[in-house]
Design a protein around this motif. Structure first.
Motif, PDB file in Angstrom:
ATOM      1  N   PRO A 298       8.755  -0.609  -1.893  1.00 45.82           N
ATOM      2  CA  PRO A 298       9.932  -0.755  -2.764  1.00 45.82           C
ATOM      3  C   PRO A 298       9.648  -0.202  -4.159  1.00 45.82           C
ATOM      4  N   ASP A 299      10.698   0.228  -4.826  1.00 47.37           N
ATOM      5  CA  ASP A 299      10.544   0.820  -6.161  1.00 47.37           C
ATOM      6  C   ASP A 299      10.404  -0.218  -7.266  1.00 47.37           C
ATOM      7  N   ASP A 300      10.829  -1.454  -7.008  1.00 46.41           N
ATOM      8  CA  ASP A 300      10.946  -2.437  -8.087  1.00 46.41           C
ATOM      9  C   ASP A 300      10.090  -3.676  -7.863  1.00 46.41           C
ATOM     10  N   LEU A 301       8.851  -3.478  -7.407  1.00 52.13           N
ATOM     11  CA  LEU A 301       7.981  -4.615  -7.133  1.00 52.13           C
ATOM     12  C   LEU A 301       7.581  -5.330  -8.427  1.00 52.13           C
ATOM     13  N   GLN A 302       7.315  -6.628  -8.295  1.00 50.01           N
ATOM     14  CA  GLN A 302       6.894  -7.422  -9.440  1.00 50.01           C
ATOM     15  C   GLN A 302       5.538  -6.944  -9.958  1.00 50.01           C
ATOM     16  N   ASP A 303       5.244  -7.304 -11.185  1.00 54.27           N
ATOM     17  CA  ASP A 303       4.024  -6.800 -11.834  1.00 54.27           C
ATOM     18  C   ASP A 303       2.739  -7.376 -11.251  1.00 54.27           C
ATOM     19  N   ASN A 304       2.834  -8.465 -10.472  1.00 53.17           N
ATOM     20  CA  ASN A 304       1.614  -9.046  -9.888  1.00 53.17           C
ATOM     21  C   ASN A 304       1.348  -8.548  -8.462  1.00 53.17           C
ATOM     22  N   VAL A 305       2.188  -7.625  -7.972  1.00 52.05           N
ATOM     23  CA  VAL A 305       2.095  -7.175  -6.578  1.00 52.05           C
ATOM     24  C   VAL A 305       1.267  -5.905  -6.454  1.00 52.05           C
ATOM     25  N   THR A 306       0.355  -5.922  -5.485  1.00 47.69           N
ATOM     26  CA  THR A 306      -0.369  -4.725  -5.059  1.00 47.69           C
ATOM     27  C   THR A 306       0.085  -4.391  -3.652  1.00 47.69           C
ATOM     28  N   TRP A 307       0.640  -3.205  -3.466  1.00 48.40           N
ATOM     29  CA  TRP A 307       1.161  -2.782  -2.170  1.00 48.40           C
ATOM     30  C   TRP A 307       0.142  -1.878  -1.482  1.00 48.40           C
ATOM     31  N   ILE A 308      -0.228  -2.218  -0.248  1.00 50.86           N
ATOM     32  CA  ILE A 308      -1.163  -1.409   0.525  1.00 50.86           C
ATOM     33  C   ILE A 308      -0.453  -0.913   1.775  1.00 50.86           C
ATOM     34  N   ALA A 309      -0.310   0.396   1.886  1.00 48.74           N
ATOM     35  CA  ALA A 309       0.364   0.997   3.043  1.00 48.74           C
ATOM     36  C   ALA A 309      -0.655   1.198   4.155  1.00 48.74           C
ATOM     37  N   ASN A 310      -0.774   0.185   5.008  1.00 45.09           N
ATOM     38  CA  ASN A 310      -1.728   0.265   6.110  1.00 45.09           C
ATOM     39  C   ASN A 310      -1.389  -0.821   7.122  1.00 45.09           C
ATOM     40  N   THR A 311      -2.035  -0.761   8.274  1.00 46.40           N
ATOM     41  CA  THR A 311      -1.848  -1.820   9.254  1.00 46.40           C
ATOM     42  C   THR A 311      -2.701  -3.020   8.866  1.00 46.40           C
TER      43      THR A 311
END
Length: 371
Positions: A69-82
């Protein structure tokens, strides 16, 4: 609907399940600094965790199938993986690992990988929380979901957690769907069943995960190393046992149930048109497949097509294979097809045009040659 209309609005079962899961999230021990979600479909998911559990210093989301998502909260780390490969997450760094309605989407190798990765990234004393539909209930209800491989049972996940190095601290249920004493299955819909009110079905489920549609299990990371072999043997064995039944979750639009040689069949007389058999809406991995229908046709005339057997995608936009049946008698119909990418919700259908008396075994045999 006005207040005095006298109408009673039927509760939304999906909303009941979602809110019950939210209640369990609220009750998790507070104070976690790093919360990891294995499977997090969008911004709404992080909002939901913050609204129920609370905001943590770091919230890691591991997601393979949905875009970031484009608007994630500032404490979120997004990992694109299984979730079977969380190599971007430091060992022993997570206070809580939450696999919410994700367990049932995984193939055996992915599930084994996830449990081992959860053991690696969870600090000693940290919490692994998993919830999922209960296969004992989904089988009884003939319930299916196009993205589910096989659902687990509460006993299976408890054993898997033990082999992965976790000690179970809580096992709960959501939405009672079996009256164990009477031996009756309650329907999925949010309604009173056999004297069980909606409220009673919710409250009683908490202590009866085996009889509930969803199980919820919490476990603490122990100091034990995972037993990889026993974990793999367990989860591979579960899949080998449960996958054939998963493929039998079919229905009939027009037929009545009958028995032939101890197997369930659907049958319909001439003049009846539509789907004699359809389902099970199951995901299939890349590879070659041979599916076998068994059908019986009587009183078809002049070589006229009586049945069409086909395999197609859930959206019905992709037809994988098809064969017509235009002769009388009982026979096997084999469809051979190849899938290049993971395909959700594959459906097998047997369609009659009403020109003959027809019957079809209520499931197909599927042989997989995985790529």
């Amino acid at each position: 609907m006005s207040e005095n209309s006298g109408e009673v609005k039927t509760p939304d079962t999906q909303m009941i399940l979602h809110q019950a899961r939210a209640a369990f999230l609220r009750n998790l021990p507070k104070g976690a600094e790093t919360f990891l979600s294995a499977g997090c479909a969008g911004r709404w998911f992080f909002d939901w965790i913050e609204w129920t559990y609370g905001k943590t210093k770091t919230h890691i989301g591991v997601e393979f199938y949905c875009p970031k998502p484009d608007d994630l909260q500032d404490n979120v780390t997004w990992i694109a993986n299984t979730c079977s490969d969380m190599s971007d997450v430091d060992s022993k760094s997570c206070d809580i690992v939450f696999s919410g309605q994700n367990y049932e989407h995984l193939w055996p190798n992915e599930l084994i990988g996830f449990m081992l990765e959860a053991a690696r990234i969870t600090r000693e004393g940290g919490l692994l929380v998993i919830d999922s539909p209960n296969r004992e209930i989904t089988e009884a209800l003939n319930w299916t979901h196009p993205e589910h491989t096989v659902e687990g049972t509460p006993d299976e996940v408890v054993e898997a957690m033990h082999y992965a190095g976790f000690d179970v601290t809580a096992k709960k249920g959501i939405w009672l769907c079996r009256d164990g004493e009477a031996g009756r299955t309650l329907t999925f819909g949010a309604s009173e069943q056999f004297g069980w009110s909606v409220t009673e079905r919710l409250v009683a489920a908490v202590e009866r995960p085996q009889d509930s549609f969803i199980w919820w299990v919490e476990a603490r990371r122990s100091g034990r190393d995972p037993d990889r072999q026993k974990l793999a043997d367990l989860l591979n064995g579960v899949f080998q046992k449960a996958w054939p039944q998963r493929l039998r979750r079919t229905q009939s639009e027009i037929g009545s149930k009958c028995d032939k040689d101890g197997n369930p069949w659907f049958q319909a007389p001439a003049g009846t048109t539509g789907a004699l058999m359809y389902g099970p809406y199951a995901p299939l991995r890349p590879g070659r497949y041979v599916c076998t229908f068994e059908v019986d046709v009587a009183n078809t005339k002049n070589g006229q097509s009586a049945l069409v057997c086909e395999a197609l995608s859930f959206s019905r936009t992709t037809k994988l294979a098809q064969q017509e049946v235009s002769t009388n008698g009982r026979r096997l119909v084999k469809l051979d097809f190849t899938i290049d990418d993971l395909l959700f919700g594959v459906e097998f259908r047997c369609i009659t045009n009403g020109s003959a008396d027809v019957s079809c075994r209520a499931y197909v045999d599927l042989v997989e040659y995985i790529a």
